[in-house]
Design a protein around this motif. Structure first.
Motif: not given
Length: 199
Positions: A27, A102, A104-105, A108-109
């Motif tokens: 990330r 996107s 990174d998201a 993160d999930e």
């Protein structure tokens, strides 16, 4: 020390947090990149930071599916050879609508899934060896969930380090500067958090 996993008496928690630390490395490498930079290949490698973020997310997700299904096989393991080859190439593909934010998201999930799933896993449960790729050894029936999580630490750390080198070749940003910028640390005498260039 920043970026260091906190001690824990729980082996499951330690393994989860070491996996998440490597996810965070990916990330950080993508933090603040433009679409063009995300896809750039400025080193001898054919891969970009974005490709490594995509691959890390897909690979870790597949291994988590296997660990969660142990001692059975994950549904995704029942894939024909031709479909597997197409899927492998797709594991590195940065799509047109992908961005640093996107990806990174998605990572993160993944990190949230690791923290939710791993504490409840039986580390000694046997995960069947995948037969969907030519590099897995013959004659080995299974690995423990513990092995799978340590393998994830190894795999993700390798990709995060690779992404660090590509990122530094793009704009000179290094891991601690990026971590400081992404997490909002104050500037100190020894560290200036990375910030996007003024437009």
């Amino acid at each position: 020390m920043p970026g260091t996993v906190a001690p824990s008496a729980s082996e499951n928690t330690l393994l989860a947090e070491f996996v998440v630390a490597q996810v965070d490395g990916l990330r950080g490498a993508g933090y603040g990149l433009t679409g063009e930079q995300l896809r750039a290949t400025p080193t001898a490698s054919a891969l970009s930071v974005g490709a490594l973020m995509v691959h890390g997310c897909h690979t870790a997700g597949g291994w988590l599916d296997r660990a969660e299904a142990a001692p059975g096989r994950a549904p995704s393991d029942a894939v024909a050879a031709e479909d597997w080859q197409a899927g492998y190439a797709d594991d590195f593909r940065v799509r047109e609508d992908d961005s640093a934010a996107s990806l990174d998201a998605q990572l993160d999930e993944l990190a949230q899934r690791v923290r939710a799933l791993v504490p409840g896993l039986d580390l000694d449960a046997q995960v069947p060896v995948p037969d969907d790729s030519p590099w897995w050894p013959a004659g080995v029936d299974g690995w423990s969930v513990r092995w799978v999580l340590l393998h994830l630490v190894q795999e993700l750390a390798r990709h995060a380090g690779h992404a660090d080198i590509i990122r530094e070749s793009i704009d000179g940003a290094t891991m601690y500067e990026l971590m400081a910028g992404r997490e909002g640390w104050p500037a100190t005498e020894w560290l200036t958090p990375w910030q996007p260039p003024a437009s």
